[in-house]
Design a protein around this motif. Structure first.
Motif, PDB file in Angstrom:
ATOM      1  N   LYS A  21     119.928 -28.963   3.391  1.00  0.00           N
ATOM      2  CA  LYS A  21     121.021 -29.685   2.711  1.00  0.00           C
ATOM      3  C   LYS A  21     122.413 -29.242   3.149  1.00  0.00           C
ATOM      4  O   LYS A  21     123.388 -29.396   2.410  1.00  0.00           O
ATOM      5  CB  LYS A  21     120.906 -29.592   1.190  1.00  0.00           C
ATOM      6  CG  LYS A  21     119.559 -29.995   0.637  1.00  0.00           C
ATOM      7  CD  LYS A  21     119.295 -31.464   0.816  1.00  0.00           C
ATOM      8  CE  LYS A  21     118.036 -31.853   0.047  1.00  0.00           C
ATOM      9  NZ  LYS A  21     117.167 -32.725   0.773  1.00  0.00           N
ATOM     10  N   GLU A  23     125.890 -29.646   4.955  1.00  0.00           N
ATOM     11  CA  GLU A  23     126.728 -30.846   5.035  1.00  0.00           C
ATOM     12  C   GLU A  23     127.691 -30.753   6.209  1.00  0.00           C
ATOM     13  O   GLU A  23     128.030 -29.666   6.674  1.00  0.00           O
ATOM     14  CB  GLU A  23     127.507 -31.005   3.732  1.00  0.00           C
ATOM     15  CG  GLU A  23     126.592 -31.167   2.528  1.00  0.00           C
ATOM     16  CD  GLU A  23     127.329 -31.204   1.205  1.00  0.00           C
ATOM     17  OE1 GLU A  23     128.567 -30.955   1.181  1.00  0.00           O
ATOM     18  OE2 GLU A  23     126.673 -31.476   0.186  1.00  0.00           O
ATOM     19  N   SER A  44     128.704 -26.866   6.459  1.00  0.00           N
ATOM     20  CA  SER A  44     129.230 -26.624   5.117  1.00  0.00           C
ATOM     21  C   SER A  44     128.092 -26.538   4.123  1.00  0.00           C
ATOM     22  O   SER A  44     127.061 -27.210   4.277  1.00  0.00           O
ATOM     23  CB  SER A  44     130.153 -27.760   4.677  1.00  0.00           C
ATOM     24  OG  SER A  44     131.323 -27.781   5.439  1.00  0.00           O
ATOM     25  N   THR A  46     127.437 -26.084  -0.383  1.00  0.00           N
ATOM     26  CA  THR A  46     128.132 -26.316  -1.651  1.00  0.00           C
ATOM     27  C   THR A  46     128.430 -25.037  -2.424  1.00  0.00           C
ATOM     28  O   THR A  46     129.311 -25.032  -3.276  1.00  0.00           O
ATOM     29  CB  THR A  46     127.309 -27.267  -2.545  1.00  0.00           C
ATOM     30  OG1 THR A  46     126.001 -26.723  -2.718  1.00  0.00           O
ATOM     31  CG2 THR A  46     127.215 -28.648  -1.922  1.00  0.00           C
ATOM     32  N   ASN A  47     127.696 -23.939  -2.121  1.00  0.00           N
ATOM     33  CA  ASN A  47     127.926 -22.682  -2.828  1.00  0.00           C
ATOM     34  C   ASN A  47     127.403 -21.522  -1.985  1.00  0.00           C
ATOM     35  O   ASN A  47     126.765 -21.735  -0.954  1.00  0.00           O
ATOM     36  CB  ASN A  47     127.281 -22.708  -4.224  1.00  0.00           C
ATOM     37  CG  ASN A  47     125.799 -22.983  -4.155  1.00  0.00           C
ATOM     38  OD1 ASN A  47     125.052 -22.262  -3.495  1.00  0.00           O
ATOM     39  ND2 ASN A  47     125.366 -24.031  -4.839  1.00  0.00           N
ATOM     40  N   GLN A  50     123.625 -21.366  -1.261  1.00  0.00           N
ATOM     41  CA  GLN A  50     123.217 -22.299  -0.214  1.00  0.00           C
ATOM     42  C   GLN A  50     123.660 -21.795   1.164  1.00  0.00           C
ATOM     43  O   GLN A  50     122.938 -21.963   2.142  1.00  0.00           O
ATOM     44  CB  GLN A  50     123.767 -23.701  -0.474  1.00  0.00           C
ATOM     45  CG  GLN A  50     123.186 -24.720   0.492  1.00  0.00           C
ATOM     46  CD  GLN A  50     123.758 -26.107   0.310  1.00  0.00           C
ATOM     47  OE1 GLN A  50     124.873 -26.260  -0.195  1.00  0.00           O
ATOM     48  NE2 GLN A  50     123.008 -27.099   0.727  1.00  0.00           N
ATOM     49  N   THR A  94     131.193 -22.095   2.914  1.00  0.00           N
ATOM     50  CA  THR A  94     131.434 -22.915   1.737  1.00  0.00           C
ATOM     51  C   THR A  94     132.479 -23.930   2.179  1.00  0.00           C
ATOM     52  O   THR A  94     133.221 -23.710   3.150  1.00  0.00           O
ATOM     53  CB  THR A  94     131.978 -22.093   0.549  1.00  0.00           C
ATOM     54  OG1 THR A  94     133.208 -21.471   0.924  1.00  0.00           O
ATOM     55  CG2 THR A  94     130.967 -21.069   0.050  1.00  0.00           C
ATOM     56  N   GLU A  95     132.548 -25.034   1.490  1.00  0.00           N
ATOM     57  CA  GLU A  95     133.490 -26.086   1.900  1.00  0.00           C
ATOM     58  C   GLU A  95     134.940 -25.584   1.861  1.00  0.00           C
ATOM     59  O   GLU A  95     135.737 -25.898   2.744  1.00  0.00           O
ATOM     60  CB  GLU A  95     133.343 -27.329   1.024  1.00  0.00           C
ATOM     61  CG  GLU A  95     134.179 -28.503   1.495  1.00  0.00           C
ATOM     62  CD  GLU A  95     133.884 -28.962   2.927  1.00  0.00           C
ATOM     63  OE1 GLU A  95     134.862 -29.306   3.643  1.00  0.00           O
ATOM     64  OE2 GLU A  95     132.717 -28.975   3.348  1.00  0.00           O
TER      65      GLU A  95
END
Length: 123
Positions: A21, A23, A44, A46-47, A50, A94-95
């Motif tokens: 997952k 990104e 990228s 999300t946290n 991840q 992270t993003e």
């Protein structure tokens, strides 16, 4: 290791990251830009959990293919994990960190590898 093998490893890293997952997965061809590496993979998450999961999965996939990791940076904090395999460097962010460091802009002269076209050519 020849460049095609490095590209194949970069594509494996990118696909593995997406499978977890990841990104906005990008593969940059760095050969005409720097001597640091032939390819960068930028991902990228999300946290931070991840980020760690993606970094672990990519590392496992590349090591299963016989690639030895030279260095790993940022694992403890996990906002940006860098996996260095010599000709290939994988960045998992992270993003927020990705936006802050903006490696795509920093290495703006690098060519973005068209993964979809390469996959279509393989079939």
């Amino acid at each position: 290791m020849i460049t095609n093998d490095i590209l194949a490893n970069a594509l494996l890293a990118a696909d593995t990251a997406e499978g977890k997952k990841g990104e906005r997965v990008v593969v940059l061809d760095m050969r005409d830009v720097t001597l640091i590496a032939d390819y960068f993979v930028i991902v990228s998450a999300t946290n931070v959990i991840q980020v760690q999961t993606i970094a672990d999965a990519v590392d496992e996939a590349l090591q299963a293919r016989g690639l030895e990791r030279i260095n790993q940076v940022g694992r403890a904090r996990a906002h940006w994990v860098l996996l260095d395999y010599g000709g290939l460097v994988v960045h998992v962010f992270t993003e927020e960190e990705r936006q802050y460091y903006n490696l795509e802009r920093l290495w703006g002269d690098a060519v973005v590898v068209d993964r979809a076209a390469l996959k279509a050519g393989r079939q």
